[in-house]
Design a protein around this motif. Structure first.
Motif, PDB file in Angstrom:
ATOM      1  N   GLY A  81     -13.662 -39.955 -10.641  1.00 46.50           N
ATOM      2  CA  GLY A  81     -14.119 -40.847  -9.676  1.00 46.50           C
ATOM      3  C   GLY A  81     -13.523 -40.497  -8.353  1.00 46.50           C
ATOM      4  O   GLY A  81     -13.893 -39.860  -7.482  1.00 46.50           O
ATOM      5  N   PRO A  82     -12.082 -40.495  -8.310  1.00 46.34           N
ATOM      6  CA  PRO A  82     -11.386 -40.098  -7.010  1.00 46.34           C
ATOM      7  C   PRO A  82     -11.447 -38.809  -6.523  1.00 46.34           C
ATOM      8  O   PRO A  82     -11.021 -38.485  -5.591  1.00 46.34           O
ATOM      9  N   LEU A  87     -19.925 -39.703  -0.810  1.00 46.05           N
ATOM     10  CA  LEU A  87     -21.369 -39.694  -0.327  1.00 46.05           C
ATOM     11  C   LEU A  87     -21.995 -38.687  -1.103  1.00 46.05           C
ATOM     12  O   LEU A  87     -23.196 -38.677  -1.375  1.00 46.05           O
ATOM     13  N   ARG A  88     -21.250 -37.481  -1.380  1.00 42.79           N
ATOM     14  CA  ARG A  88     -22.088 -36.280  -1.994  1.00 42.79           C
ATOM     15  C   ARG A  88     -22.227 -36.885  -3.368  1.00 42.79           C
ATOM     16  O   ARG A  88     -23.338 -36.563  -4.064  1.00 42.79           O
ATOM     17  N   LEU A  89     -21.334 -37.295  -4.005  1.00 46.68           N
ATOM     18  CA  LEU A  89     -21.622 -37.885  -5.633  1.00 46.68           C
ATOM     19  C   LEU A  89     -22.931 -38.948  -5.615  1.00 46.68           C
ATOM     20  O   LEU A  89     -23.816 -38.742  -6.484  1.00 46.68           O
ATOM     21  N   ALA A  90     -22.874 -39.885  -4.615  1.00 43.81           N
ATOM     22  CA  ALA A  90     -24.198 -40.559  -4.570  1.00 43.81           C
ATOM     23  C   ALA A  90     -25.425 -39.788  -4.602  1.00 43.81           C
ATOM     24  O   ALA A  90     -26.340 -40.218  -5.086  1.00 43.81           O
ATOM     25  N   GLU A  91     -25.394 -38.804  -3.676  1.00 40.37           N
ATOM     26  CA  GLU A  91     -26.701 -37.896  -3.627  1.00 40.37           C
ATOM     27  C   GLU A  91     -26.766 -37.170  -4.871  1.00 40.37           C
ATOM     28  O   GLU A  91     -28.091 -37.022  -5.435  1.00 40.37           O
ATOM     29  N   GLU A  92     -25.800 -36.555  -5.432  1.00 41.91           N
ATOM     30  CA  GLU A  92     -25.973 -35.951  -6.792  1.00 41.91           C
ATOM     31  C   GLU A  92     -26.516 -36.704  -7.865  1.00 41.91           C
ATOM     32  O   GLU A  92     -27.481 -36.293  -8.485  1.00 41.91           O
ATOM     33  N   ILE A  93     -26.037 -37.831  -8.008  1.00 37.48           N
ATOM     34  CA  ILE A  93     -26.390 -38.789  -9.111  1.00 37.48           C
ATOM     35  C   ILE A  93     -27.959 -39.163  -8.836  1.00 37.48           C
ATOM     36  O   ILE A  93     -28.871 -39.288  -9.595  1.00 37.48           O
ATOM     37  N   ALA A  94     -28.286 -39.484  -7.591  1.00 36.42           N
ATOM     38  CA  ALA A  94     -29.745 -40.086  -7.056  1.00 36.42           C
ATOM     39  C   ALA A  94     -30.740 -38.941  -7.584  1.00 36.42           C
ATOM     40  O   ALA A  94     -31.653 -39.130  -7.757  1.00 36.42           O
ATOM     41  N   LYS A 125      -1.215 -41.577  -6.331  1.00 36.52           N
ATOM     42  CA  LYS A 125      -0.943 -42.928  -6.300  1.00 36.52           C
ATOM     43  C   LYS A 125      -2.108 -43.777  -5.642  1.00 36.52           C
ATOM     44  O   LYS A 125      -1.889 -45.081  -5.829  1.00 36.52           O
ATOM     45  N   ARG A 126      -2.982 -43.276  -4.661  1.00 38.37           N
ATOM     46  CA  ARG A 126      -3.893 -43.956  -4.363  1.00 38.37           C
ATOM     47  C   ARG A 126      -5.131 -44.041  -5.294  1.00 38.37           C
ATOM     48  O   ARG A 126      -6.435 -44.355  -4.794  1.00 38.37           O
ATOM     49  N   ARG A 127      -5.185 -43.643  -6.532  1.00 41.98           N
ATOM     50  CA  ARG A 127      -6.220 -43.446  -7.260  1.00 41.98           C
ATOM     51  C   ARG A 127      -7.085 -44.876  -7.503  1.00 41.98           C
ATOM     52  O   ARG A 127      -8.367 -44.842  -7.357  1.00 41.98           O
ATOM     53  N   GLY A 128      -6.536 -45.896  -7.614  1.00 44.27           N
ATOM     54  CA  GLY A 128      -7.038 -46.980  -7.502  1.00 44.27           C
ATOM     55  C   GLY A 128      -7.891 -47.421  -6.451  1.00 44.27           C
ATOM     56  O   GLY A 128      -9.104 -47.785  -6.527  1.00 44.27           O
ATOM     57  N   LYS A 129      -7.363 -47.343  -5.233  1.00 46.06           N
ATOM     58  CA  LYS A 129      -7.908 -47.570  -4.160  1.00 46.06           C
ATOM     59  C   LYS A 129      -9.198 -46.823  -3.962  1.00 46.06           C
ATOM     60  O   LYS A 129     -10.190 -46.982  -3.385  1.00 46.06           O
ATOM     61  N   LEU A 130      -8.908 -45.279  -4.406  1.00 52.22           N
ATOM     62  CA  LEU A 130      -9.971 -44.509  -4.104  1.00 52.22           C
ATOM     63  C   LEU A 130     -11.097 -44.892  -5.050  1.00 52.22           C
ATOM     64  O   LEU A 130     -12.290 -44.651  -4.622  1.00 52.22           O
ATOM     65  N   GLN A 131     -10.921 -45.017  -6.408  1.00 46.85           N
ATOM     66  CA  GLN A 131     -11.929 -45.465  -7.407  1.00 46.85           C
ATOM     67  C   GLN A 131     -12.589 -46.509  -6.677  1.00 46.85           C
ATOM     68  O   GLN A 131     -13.850 -46.842  -6.890  1.00 46.85           O
ATOM     69  N   ASP A 132     -12.058 -47.587  -6.156  1.00 52.75           N
ATOM     70  CA  ASP A 132     -12.636 -48.873  -5.548  1.00 52.75           C
ATOM     71  C   ASP A 132     -13.811 -48.377  -4.310  1.00 52.75           C
ATOM     72  O   ASP A 132     -14.649 -48.938  -4.412  1.00 52.75           O
ATOM     73  N   GLU A 133     -13.182 -47.464  -3.548  1.00 49.63           N
ATOM     74  CA  GLU A 133     -14.106 -47.058  -2.518  1.00 49.63           C
ATOM     75  C   GLU A 133     -15.244 -46.301  -2.895  1.00 49.63           C
ATOM     76  O   GLU A 133     -16.519 -46.449  -2.889  1.00 49.63           O
ATOM     77  N   LEU A 134     -15.026 -45.562  -3.861  1.00 46.20           N
ATOM     78  CA  LEU A 134     -16.169 -44.679  -4.531  1.00 46.20           C
ATOM     79  C   LEU A 134     -17.366 -45.650  -5.182  1.00 46.20           C
ATOM     80  O   LEU A 134     -18.606 -45.398  -4.762  1.00 46.20           O
ATOM     81  N   LEU A 135     -17.050 -46.634  -5.930  1.00 49.09           N
ATOM     82  CA  LEU A 135     -18.092 -47.372  -6.535  1.00 49.09           C
ATOM     83  C   LEU A 135     -18.520 -48.237  -5.764  1.00 49.09           C
ATOM     84  O   LEU A 135     -19.840 -48.355  -5.698  1.00 49.09           O
ATOM     85  N   GLU A 136     -17.843 -48.897  -4.602  1.00 46.67           N
ATOM     86  CA  GLU A 136     -18.467 -49.417  -3.629  1.00 46.67           C
ATOM     87  C   GLU A 136     -19.500 -48.829  -2.723  1.00 46.67           C
ATOM     88  O   GLU A 136     -20.691 -49.189  -2.511  1.00 46.67           O
ATOM     89  N   THR A 137     -19.231 -47.359  -2.412  1.00 45.86           N
ATOM     90  CA  THR A 137     -20.155 -46.784  -1.838  1.00 45.86           C
ATOM     91  C   THR A 137     -21.117 -46.394  -2.637  1.00 45.86           C
ATOM     92  O   THR A 137     -22.272 -46.158  -1.937  1.00 45.86           O
ATOM     93  N   LEU A 138     -20.971 -45.988  -3.824  1.00 43.39           N
ATOM     94  CA  LEU A 138     -22.194 -45.680  -4.807  1.00 43.39           C
ATOM     95  C   LEU A 138     -23.367 -46.737  -4.571  1.00 43.39           C
ATOM     96  O   LEU A 138     -24.343 -46.399  -4.532  1.00 43.39           O
ATOM     97  N   VAL A 156     -27.697 -42.473   2.745  1.00 43.95           N
ATOM     98  CA  VAL A 156     -27.992 -41.522   1.743  1.00 43.95           C
ATOM     99  C   VAL A 156     -29.365 -41.837   1.376  1.00 43.95           C
ATOM    100  O   VAL A 156     -29.919 -42.695   1.177  1.00 43.95           O
ATOM    101  N   THR A 157     -29.969 -40.519   1.525  1.00 39.03           N
ATOM    102  CA  THR A 157     -31.215 -40.187   0.761  1.00 39.03           C
ATOM    103  C   THR A 157     -31.242 -38.921  -0.131  1.00 39.03           C
ATOM    104  O   THR A 157     -30.239 -38.220   0.038  1.00 39.03           O
ATOM    105  N   PRO A 158     -32.282 -39.021  -1.112  1.00 40.75           N
ATOM    106  CA  PRO A 158     -33.286 -39.987  -1.250  1.00 40.75           C
ATOM    107  C   PRO A 158     -32.598 -41.168  -2.137  1.00 40.75           C
ATOM    108  O   PRO A 158     -31.531 -40.988  -2.672  1.00 40.75           O
ATOM    109  N   ARG A 159     -33.356 -42.163  -2.166  1.00 40.72           N
ATOM    110  CA  ARG A 159     -33.103 -43.219  -3.303  1.00 40.72           C
ATOM    111  C   ARG A 159     -33.326 -42.910  -4.497  1.00 40.72           C
ATOM    112  O   ARG A 159     -34.448 -42.170  -4.793  1.00 40.72           O
TER     113      ARG A 159
END
Length: 323
Positions: A81-82, A87-94, A125-138, A156-159
């Protein structure tokens, strides 16, 4: 009926572009064959900068698999994840969710190789915080609504088509990963058979007032190869399995717990260990496993041998399981 999985990481030590192209093409043809014969899942993964050409782009591969199949799911286990822009990952998965009709399963982990973070200039060292941000953003992005992201308003579109969102699990072998999954109300995917961690996750669900479930590997989750003569196959192709096992072992420190963890240093030790198993079709059925994970191209396995294994599995093992 056991869950049936075909795993691909497309490893090939010493590959040329031509040989890798042939391997990738064979993998896609194998997924189509697996789909036609009722295998339920293709599993793939993400690693970067590996000398043996480990697949670095699981979502690109998943898209190709969806184009070649109609029914089977693709599990990315796991995306690191980190290393991804949220945003790009959200688009990719959508987009993949829409293309596949909801057949994509994403397990989000944080990885265990600092060198991968260094390659992409991401702070280990920031991987935990970055993972939190990623999941919340998705989760926010897949609503299709505007939200605040790093100080600006974005949308982010499309849904995606899957409700409430594409299947997303939090992977890992730590309490931090279990807490993260529970806090967000996401299912948890322990990286090994860890009942105590599952219990901890359920406790945190109660604490956070969220709902979730666990997809945990069974106590026995061997990687399988089917052959009519296992002795000959071990003699001829055991080095392929050993290459993969030793690669994994070089990455995993003492606190990393994985369903695929081997301490073997020789083919003989690997065979005795049982993490990788070469079995006849009849032996495969007799094992009585809940999850059958076929690994037809493991460690640079020749394509023709991978096909032999897959065909034996589809033509002799699967019919016996449904009798």
């Amino acid at each position: 009926m056991p869950i049936t999985v075909v795993r691909f990481n497309l490893v090939e030590p010493g590959a040329t572009p031509a040989s890798l192209r042939a391997r990738y093409q064979a993998a896609l043809e194998m997924t189509a064959y697996a789909d036609e014969h009722g295998i339920s899942t293709v599993q793939t993964e993400e690693h970067h900068g590996v000398a043996n050409n480990w697949l670095p782009s699981p979502f690109a591969f998943a898209g190709a698999v969806f184009g070649a199949t109609k029914r089977l799911a693709v599990t990315v286990s796991a995306v690191i994840g980190p290393l991804h822009d949220p945003l790009r990952l959200a688009e990719e998965i959508a987009v993949l969710d829409l293309l596949s009709g909801g057949r994509l399963v994403t397990v989000a982990g944080i990885g265990y190789r600092p060198e991968e973070y260094a390659q992409f200039d991401v702070d280990w060292k920031r991987r935990g915080k970055l993972q939190d941000e990623l999941l919340e953003t998705l989760l926010k992005a897949w609503t299709g609504e505007e939200f605040e992201y790093r100080g600006r308003t974005v949308r982010v579109t499309p849904r995606p088509c899957t409700e409430p969102h594409p299947l997303l699990l939090v992977g890992g072998s730590s309490r931090a990963a279990a807490r993260r999954a529970a806090r967000l109300g996401l299912p948890f995917f322990p990286s090994a058979h860890l009942p105590e961690l599952e219990a901890y996750y359920k406790e945190r669900l109660v604490e956070y007032g969220t709902e979730g479930w666990t997809m945990m590997p069974a106590a026995e989750t061997p990687l399988l190869h089917i052959a009519e003569d296992p002795d000959r196959a071990w003699d001829t192709y055991g080095s392929c399995f050993l290459h993969e096992a030793r690669t994994y072992a070089s990455w995993q420190s003492g606190d990393i717990r994985s369903a695929v963890k081997s301490g073997a240093t020789t083919v003989q030790e690997l065979r005795a260990e049982g993490v990788y198993r070469i079995v006849t079709p009849q032996e495969c059925v007799a094992q009585g496993l809940d999850n059958l994970v076929l690994h037809p191209l493991a460690g640079g396995m020749p394509v023709e041998e991978g096909w032999r294994s897959l065909r034996l599995f589809a033509e002799q093992v699967l019919p016996a399981l449904t009798d």
